[in-house]
Scaffold this active site. Structure first.
Site, short mmCIF file in Angstrom:
data_model
loop_
_atom_site.label_atom_id
_atom_site.label_comp_id
_atom_site.label_asym_id
_atom_site.label_seq_id
_atom_site.Cartn_x
_atom_site.Cartn_y
_atom_site.Cartn_z
N LYS A 211 40.63 20.59 -0.61
CA LYS A 211 41.02 19.92 -1.85
C LYS A 211 41.75 20.87 -2.80
CE LYS A 211 36.73 17.27 -1.45
NZ LYS A 211 36.01 18.25 -0.62
N HIS B 138 41.54 17.04 -6.02
CA HIS B 138 40.10 17.05 -6.24
C HIS B 138 39.68 16.16 -7.41
CE1 HIS B 138 36.44 19.84 -5.40
NE2 HIS B 138 36.04 18.63 -5.74
#
Length: 338
Positions: free
Chosen positions: A101, A132
């Site tokens: 992420k 994220h």
């Protein structure tokens, strides 16, 4: 019919796809044409020194889906684990599905963020790369991951860019570096933020990874993503630290019915929703136990749906960004949806 869907049977209600022989590596289709294994090992909050052993044990136990993030600050240990199992012939890299992420301080540096994770993970590519959170933070702030304003409390938000610009950077990764990233997606996106993103996206996210459990079903996000062909991956499926759902009467009733523990029920809940799920543990016995998914029927799901209706929504993961991320149960903060 797609062979990867052949084991799914619709029962009782159109809201759930129930698998008669659920397995941890059931291949769930993504909108890219690839598939994602139903169960993944989560690595968030795994203590230093424990992550490598956990990942190695998980892969030796049959896990093929490992969820990582630069922000977790343990991708180096995950990388060591991947090198270990691959060098010993336990798996080949192509047997694994690895997610990483892009952290908030890298929103204007997507290529750099990706490369940092690839270097730490010691892998030439990731199968999935996610934004994220839809919250850009100051890349030149007083902390590389969690920059704060002078008050020492409020997060240092980067107002010079938007999560939509971040997504354009993610799309560029796919277009210019397909050898490094196979699919892109988002995490922690509400319907509001997703609508704003899709209005300007040229690539539809493959996945939206969200907190998801019977106390936070996020049905509006689930339904929206299903309609758009975006796969849901659930994190914190046990209700986060302390597993509060283990004590819920409805969860316990379903567990007793199937002669399993509450964790098995809470993980299998997501397979019944045709979502993948992340189970975090560094304990070998729990890693193995978490892999034993079961079939939940419509009556089980109805009972689990009653949990939030009786007790209200409880969202356990919500960093103090000072941002309204568009979730109906969390409306405070500034709006960065664009």
């Amino acid at each position: 019919m797609n062979p990867s869907l052949s084991n799914f049977i619709l029962k009782a209600t159109p809201n759930y796809i129930l698998n008669p022989t659920p397995e941890m590596n059931t291949a769930i289709p993504l909108n890219t044409g690839a598939t994602i294994p139903a169960l993944g090992l989560g690595t968030w909050q795994s203590a230093p020194g424990e992550v490598k052993k956990a990942v190695v044990h998980a892969i030796e136990s049959g896990y093929r889906h490992i969820d990582c993030a630069f922000c977790y600050q343990n991708e180096d240990e995950v990388g060591e684990a991947l090198q270990d199992v691959i060098s010993r012939g336990i798996v080949k890299r192509e047997d694994l599905f690895i997610t990483s992420k892009l952290w908030c301080t890298f929103h204007t540096r997507t290529e750099e963020g990706l490369q940092k994770s690839l270097d730490l993970l010691k892998t030439p590519y990731v199968d999935l790369y996610l934004v994220h959170w839809p919250v850009p933070m100051n890349p030149k702030g007083n902390h590389p991951l969690f920059p704060k304003l002078e008050d020492g409390v409020a997060r240092d938000i980067d107002h010079s860019t938007t999560h939509i610009e971040t997504w354009k950077g993610m799309e560029k990764l796919i277009q210019e570096h397909p050898e490094k990233v196979k699919a892109i997606g988002v995490a922690n996106y509400s319907v509001k933020y997703m609508e704003k993103l899709l209005a300007q996206a040229t690539i539809t996210p493959a996945v939206n990874q969200i907190e998801n459990h019977p106390l936070c079903p996020q049905q509006e996000v689930y339904d929206f993503c299903k309609d758009k062909g975006i796969h849901i991956t659930a994190y914190s499926p046990l209700g986060s630290t302390g597993s509060p759902l283990f004590k819920d009467e409805d969860v316990i009733d379903v567990a007793k019915k199937h002669s399993v523990g509450p964790a098995t029920v809470l993980l299998s809940y997501h397979l019944a929703r045709n979502a993948s799920v992340l189970a975090k543990s560094v304990t070998p016995s729990r890693i193995e136990e978490n892999s034993k998914l079961i079939t939940l029927d419509a009556s089980d799901m109805k009972k689990l749906e009653a949990v939030h209706k009786n007790k209200g929504i409880n969202r356990y993961v919500y960093p103090p960004f000072g941002v309204n991320c568009g979730f109906p149960d969390k409306t405070e903060g500034i709006d960065l949806s664009g």
